[in-house]
Scaffold this motif. Sequence first.
Motif, PDB file in Angstrom:
ATOM      1  N   VAL A   1       0.843  -1.200   0.000  1.00  0.00           N
ATOM      2  CA  VAL A   1       0.000   0.000   0.000  1.00  0.00           C
ATOM      3  C   VAL A   1       0.873   1.244   0.000  1.00  0.00           C
ATOM      4  CG1 VAL A   1      -1.733   1.278   1.315  1.00  0.00           C
ATOM      5  CG2 VAL A   1      -1.865  -1.217   1.177  1.00  0.00           C
ATOM      6  N   GLY A   2       0.683   2.099  -0.979  1.00  0.00           N
ATOM      7  CA  GLY A   2       1.481   3.329  -1.037  1.00  0.00           C
ATOM      8  C   GLY A   2       0.932   4.245  -2.104  1.00  0.00           C
ATOM      9  N   GLY A   3       1.561   5.410  -2.240  1.00  0.00           N
ATOM     10  CA  GLY A   3       1.092   6.375  -3.231  1.00  0.00           C
ATOM     11  C   GLY A   3       1.655   6.071  -4.605  1.00  0.00           C
ATOM     12  N   ASN A   4       1.748   7.083  -5.419  1.00  0.00           N
ATOM     13  CA  ASN A   4       2.275   6.897  -6.755  1.00  0.00           C
ATOM     14  C   ASN A   4       3.785   6.702  -6.711  1.00  0.00           C
ATOM     15  OD1 ASN A   4      -0.169   7.173  -8.076  1.00  0.00           O
ATOM     16  ND2 ASN A   4      -0.028   9.408  -8.008  1.00  0.00           N
ATOM     17  N   ALA A   5       4.292   5.993  -7.694  1.00  0.00           N
ATOM     18  CA  ALA A   5       5.740   5.870  -7.825  1.00  0.00           C
ATOM     19  C   ALA A   5       6.314   7.226  -8.222  1.00  0.00           C
ATOM     20  CB  ALA A   5       6.072   4.823  -8.886  1.00  0.00           C
ATOM     21  N   ALA A   6       7.513   7.530  -7.741  1.00  0.00           N
ATOM     22  CA  ALA A   6       8.152   8.809  -8.085  1.00  0.00           C
ATOM     23  C   ALA A   6       9.639   8.593  -8.259  1.00  0.00           C
ATOM     24  CB  ALA A   6       7.895   9.836  -6.982  1.00  0.00           C
ATOM     25  N   ALA A   7      10.212   9.293  -9.225  1.00  0.00           N
ATOM     26  CA  ALA A   7      11.649   9.153  -9.493  1.00  0.00           C
ATOM     27  C   ALA A   7      12.457   9.878  -8.417  1.00  0.00           C
ATOM     28  CB  ALA A   7      11.958   9.730 -10.867  1.00  0.00           C
ATOM     29  N   ALA A   8      13.713   9.494  -8.308  1.00  0.00           N
ATOM     30  CA  ALA A   8      14.617  10.166  -7.365  1.00  0.00           C
ATOM     31  C   ALA A   8      14.833  11.620  -7.807  1.00  0.00           C
ATOM     32  CB  ALA A   8      15.944   9.431  -7.327  1.00  0.00           C
ATOM     33  N   VAL A   9      15.022  12.502  -6.827  1.00  0.00           N
ATOM     34  CA  VAL A   9      15.302  13.920  -7.124  1.00  0.00           C
ATOM     35  C   VAL A   9      16.700  14.245  -6.614  1.00  0.00           C
ATOM     36  CG1 VAL A   9      14.597  16.305  -6.682  1.00  0.00           C
ATOM     37  CG2 VAL A   9      12.850  14.510  -6.934  1.00  0.00           C
ATOM     38  N   ALA A  10      17.515  14.809  -7.493  1.00  0.00           N
ATOM     39  CA  ALA A  10      18.881  15.184  -7.081  1.00  0.00           C
ATOM     40  C   ALA A  10      18.836  16.489  -6.284  1.00  0.00           C
ATOM     41  CB  ALA A  10      19.763  15.352  -8.318  1.00  0.00           C
TER      42      ALA A  10
ATOM     43  N   THR B   1      -1.632  -3.155  -5.836  1.00  0.00           N
ATOM     44  CA  THR B   1      -2.920  -2.979  -5.138  1.00  0.00           C
ATOM     45  C   THR B   1      -4.103  -3.191  -6.082  1.00  0.00           C
ATOM     46  OG1 THR B   1      -2.597  -0.614  -5.521  1.00  0.00           O
ATOM     47  CG2 THR B   1      -2.189  -1.428  -3.281  1.00  0.00           C
ATOM     48  N   VAL B   2      -3.952  -2.763  -7.331  1.00  0.00           N
ATOM     49  CA  VAL B   2      -5.033  -2.945  -8.312  1.00  0.00           C
ATOM     50  C   VAL B   2      -5.220  -4.430  -8.619  1.00  0.00           C
ATOM     51  CG1 VAL B   2      -5.828  -2.388 -10.652  1.00  0.00           C
ATOM     52  CG2 VAL B   2      -4.611  -0.666  -9.293  1.00  0.00           C
TER      53      VAL B   2
END
Length: 444
Positions: A76-85, A109-110
């Motif tokens: 369970v979690g939110g949207n995937a997000a890329a790393a931020v430098a 989850t889907v």
Amino acid sequence: MLASAALVLLMTPGLAFFYGGMVRAKGVLNMLMMSISAMGIVTVLWVLYGYSMAFGNDVGNFVGNPMQYWGLKGLVGGNAAAAVAADPSAGVDATAAIDIPLAGTIPQTVFVVFQLMFAIITVALVSGAVADRLKFGSWIAFAALWATFVYFPVAHWVFAFDGFTGEYGGWIANKLKAIDFAGGTAVHINSGVAGLALCLVLGKRKGWPGTPMRPHNLPFVMLGAGLLWFGWYGFNAGSAVSSGGTAGTTFLTTTVATAAAMLAWLLTEKIRDGHATTLGAASGIVAGLVVITPSCSSVNVLGALAIGAIGGVLCALAVGLKFKLGFDDALDVVGVHMIGGLTGTLLIGLFATPQAPAAVAGLFYGGGFDQLWRQAVGAFAVMAYSFIVTTILAFILKFTIGLRLDEEAEVNGIDEAEHAETGYDFATVGSSSVLGHHHPGVEG
């Protein structure tokens, strides 16, 4: 996929109406309640350990690891997000990538909710074999035990592909390589055989087969069949787990086979009994949906027509077996789901075409018997496992909490006895519309 999951959930209330219309008026609420209660029981067990047993890493070629996703941990979690430098000049701190687990290309989850809906309806399907005579508390206990010891392991064998959710999946999907696109074995053969086992342990309804036990509401039956057909597109096309050519093909073959099966059932009835009936049309629709479920991704349109027609005829003939063999499968779960599931699963071995998405050749397309034996091993393995374990569970309940209503409650009606309600309040209808009004010229 969310829409497909919602469609599959709608199938269970659809099934409730399909079954509810087929029983007598004094048992309609209990029939609805058996399906609706499955939505509650199976959901709770699924999120605790059922999903993990079905889709966790394989343990001993039998079941997924029940602790791997216990309580859906880690999913369970939110949207995937890329790393931020880091960018000190802009005041931006470095943040690590956020990854949510995927099943294929969709959030896991889907996939969890999509597969949950299959688990719910498979449990609900069993209830049709035991109408009018199973104590509601015993049904609740049976549903929980059966989901745990029969459905979750079998779903693991059939639906858990290596690397999709866990590294190692089930033996039917990965080692045997039998084709079961949306659940001919895991859903229909499984529930049909379980219905047979449970009704054998439970015994016949009072007065069966001599007393007529006609459906009390055929419009309900047809409404249920319509909702099932509608929801089944989520079941079959949704099993592509993406929107594309495979989903399109399975949607098409599902429609074609269902139409052919309905017509074949009606023709069989007309020849045998002299009448094509509403109940036959509704049953033929469901038989067609059942028979195409395993094969919708592996046949072309001509194959779908043939499978639907064969399934319609065989299921129409099979529903009469209960009278010859003397088992009271009240609402034809065995004749439609077991026979239909078996027919659809085995016919893949004949009609599978390399042009279809599954890209496998059956006997009629030059593939020899290779796919047919795989289909047969998968089908009969599920059949044997489900029958044996269901029988054991039924006997355990019979000798502990008891399975069956007492005779008086059964005669008076299971709705009154188990739920203290009736589906139709005939007394008030009578008094307000006719008996309560004084008509001029009518004495008394």
